[in-house]
Each structure stands twice: as C-alpha cells, then as structure tokens.
Design a protein around this motif. Structure first.
Motif, PDB file in Angstrom:
ATOM      1  N   ASN A   1       0.698  -1.240  -0.059  1.00  0.00           N
ATOM      2  CA  ASN A   1       0.071  -0.110   0.110  1.00  0.00           C
ATOM      3  C   ASN A   1       0.935   1.275   0.162  1.00  0.00           C
ATOM      4  OD1 ASN A   1      -2.685  -0.942  -0.046  1.00  0.00           O
ATOM      5  ND2 ASN A   1      -2.739  -1.557   2.024  1.00  0.00           N
ATOM      6  N   GLY A   2       0.473   2.039  -0.809  1.00  0.00           N
ATOM      7  CA  GLY A   2       1.299   3.519  -0.875  1.00  0.00           C
ATOM      8  C   GLY A   2       2.490   3.462  -1.748  1.00  0.00           C
ATOM      9  N   VAL A   3       2.843   2.274  -2.308  1.00  0.00           N
ATOM     10  CA  VAL A   3       4.062   2.138  -2.947  1.00  0.00           C
ATOM     11  C   VAL A   3       3.495   1.820  -4.648  1.00  0.00           C
ATOM     12  CG1 VAL A   3       6.154   0.876  -3.500  1.00  0.00           C
ATOM     13  CG2 VAL A   3       5.572   1.632  -1.015  1.00  0.00           C
ATOM     14  N   GLN A   4       4.512   2.296  -5.520  1.00  0.00           N
ATOM     15  CA  GLN A   4       4.090   1.722  -6.873  1.00  0.00           C
ATOM     16  C   GLN A   4       4.608   0.585  -7.208  1.00  0.00           C
ATOM     17  OE1 GLN A   4       6.221   2.484 -10.161  1.00  0.00           O
ATOM     18  NE2 GLN A   4       4.663   1.023 -10.918  1.00  0.00           N
ATOM     19  N   ASP A   5       3.824  -0.392  -7.267  1.00  0.00           N
ATOM     20  CA  ASP A   5       4.395  -1.983  -7.756  1.00  0.00           C
ATOM     21  C   ASP A   5       4.229  -2.041  -9.330  1.00  0.00           C
ATOM     22  OD1 ASP A   5       4.601  -2.781  -4.724  1.00  0.00           O
ATOM     23  OD2 ASP A   5       2.388  -2.441  -4.680  1.00  0.00           O
ATOM     24  N   THR A   6       5.339  -2.771  -9.378  1.00  0.00           N
ATOM     25  CA  THR A   6       5.077  -3.278 -10.873  1.00  0.00           C
ATOM     26  C   THR A   6       5.281  -4.718 -10.794  1.00  0.00           C
ATOM     27  OG1 THR A   6       6.196  -1.509 -11.764  1.00  0.00           O
ATOM     28  CG2 THR A   6       6.046  -3.392 -13.072  1.00  0.00           C
ATOM     29  N   PHE A   7       4.228  -5.611 -11.269  1.00  0.00           N
ATOM     30  CA  PHE A   7       4.130  -7.036 -11.162  1.00  0.00           C
ATOM     31  C   PHE A   7       4.454  -7.473 -12.756  1.00  0.00           C
ATOM     32  CE2 PHE A   7       1.016  -5.296  -8.326  1.00  0.00           C
ATOM     33  CZ  PHE A   7       1.313  -5.835  -7.088  1.00  0.00           C
TER      34      PHE A   7
ATOM     35  N   ARG B   1      -4.615   0.704  -8.565  1.00  0.00           N
ATOM     36  CA  ARG B   1      -4.444   1.977  -9.516  1.00  0.00           C
ATOM     37  C   ARG B   1      -3.919   3.179  -8.767  1.00  0.00           C
ATOM     38  NH1 ARG B   1      -9.085   0.311 -12.386  1.00  0.00           N
ATOM     39  NH2 ARG B   1      -8.437  -1.247 -13.964  1.00  0.00           N
ATOM     40  N   ALA B   2      -4.798   3.446  -7.698  1.00  0.00           N
ATOM     41  CA  ALA B   2      -4.109   4.945  -6.870  1.00  0.00           C
ATOM     42  C   ALA B   2      -3.071   4.769  -6.543  1.00  0.00           C
ATOM     43  CB  ALA B   2      -5.259   4.793  -5.609  1.00  0.00           C
ATOM     44  N   ASP B   3      -2.198   3.870  -6.485  1.00  0.00           N
ATOM     45  CA  ASP B   3      -0.624   3.729  -6.186  1.00  0.00           C
ATOM     46  C   ASP B   3       0.063   3.684  -7.361  1.00  0.00           C
ATOM     47  OD1 ASP B   3      -1.371   3.577  -3.311  1.00  0.00           O
ATOM     48  OD2 ASP B   3      -0.873   1.425  -3.395  1.00  0.00           O
ATOM     49  N   GLY B   4      -0.578   3.798  -8.493  1.00  0.00           N
ATOM     50  CA  GLY B   4       0.044   3.895  -9.751  1.00  0.00           C
ATOM     51  C   GLY B   4       0.810   2.358  -9.864  1.00  0.00           C
ATOM     52  N   ASP B   5       0.178   1.478  -9.427  1.00  0.00           N
ATOM     53  CA  ASP B   5       0.508   0.121  -9.801  1.00  0.00           C
ATOM     54  C   ASP B   5       0.351  -0.302 -11.095  1.00  0.00           C
ATOM     55  OD1 ASP B   5       0.989  -0.159  -7.093  1.00  0.00           O
ATOM     56  OD2 ASP B   5      -0.356  -1.686  -6.620  1.00  0.00           O
ATOM     57  N   LYS B   6       1.387  -1.075 -11.639  1.00  0.00           N
ATOM     58  CA  LYS B   6       1.433  -1.498 -13.184  1.00  0.00           C
ATOM     59  C   LYS B   6       1.594  -3.130 -13.209  1.00  0.00           C
ATOM     60  CE  LYS B   6       0.731   2.721 -14.920  1.00  0.00           C
ATOM     61  NZ  LYS B   6      -0.338   3.038 -15.849  1.00  0.00           N
TER      62      LYS B   6
END
Length: 129
Positions: A21-27, A64-69
């Motif tokens: 949470n609160g971190v931009q994760d890339t999977f 999406r709110a964290d910018g996850d991609k």
C-alpha cells in the motif's frame, strides 16, 4: 507515500506477488509461464480456466491509486506487450470471489487476484517501461 517503487517478478513456478500500500508496484509476468500454458479452450471456458486457477500465481494488492502496473513479456521473456487487453492477449474472468486473468484462446491462467481494480483491467494498467 510509502517508499521506493517495487518490482515483483513471477517465475515459472507458482508465486505469491504481494503489492505494498502506498507504493508503486510493478508486477512482471511472462507468457508461456501461466498455469495451463497452451491448454485448449474448454466448453464451457470456465471449466478449463477454473481448473488452472489452483496452480496459478496469486497477485495481491494491485492498486491503481498507487500507480501499480503490470508488465507482460512475450514468450521470449524480453519483448514487452504494450496493449494486452485490446490486442486480445489477456482477459479477465470473475469467479470464486476473485478474478482470473487468463490468456485468450487457451485455458492458461496468468494470475488470480481478489484486487477489485483487476475487475476492469485495461491497457493503461500495463507498462512496457
């Protein structure tokens, strides 16, 4: 905000990829490593996809709110796929309280998740960077 961006990469085996949470994760996933890779479409499609969900990767906390991609590589493991939804590479099937992201034209399941943002997965959720 949380911390530095984080990259979670799936392997050929079953993986649990947990975002923060609160971190931009890339999977990161690679075609050909999905559970049931290359398996035929069943009638109904839910049967084959459902059977492969048990051994598929589990993705948690896609926000999406964290910018996850999500980054999806082609079977070569080096060529990123830019628009996997509109190009009919991947689709989403709801079931069992979550969502199975599967490879179209097969029963192969790339990952399962209960993250609600995956319900309406779109090309903008993917990155080639």
């Amino acid at each position: 905000g949380g911390g530095a961006p984080s990259v979670k990469t799936a392997t050929a085996g079953q993986d649990f990829l947990n975002g923060t949470n609160g971190v931009q994760d890339t999977f990161v996933f690679t075609l050909g490593q999905e559970a049931g890779a290359g398996s035929a479409v069943t009638t109904p499609p839910q049967a084959g996809i459902g059977a492969n969900t048990a051994s598929a990767d589990l993705l948690a906390n896609f926000n999406r709110a964290d910018g996850d991609k999500i980054k999806l590589f082609d079977v070569d493991g080096v060529t990123p796929i830019a628009n996997p939804i509109s190009s009919n590479t991947l689709d989403v099937m709801p079931g069992g309280g979550g969502y199975a992201v599967y490879v179209e034209g097969s029963s192969g399941v790339l990952f399962n998740t209960t993250s609600p943002d995956v319900a309406n997965l779109q090309d903008s959720d993917f990155t080639v960077a």
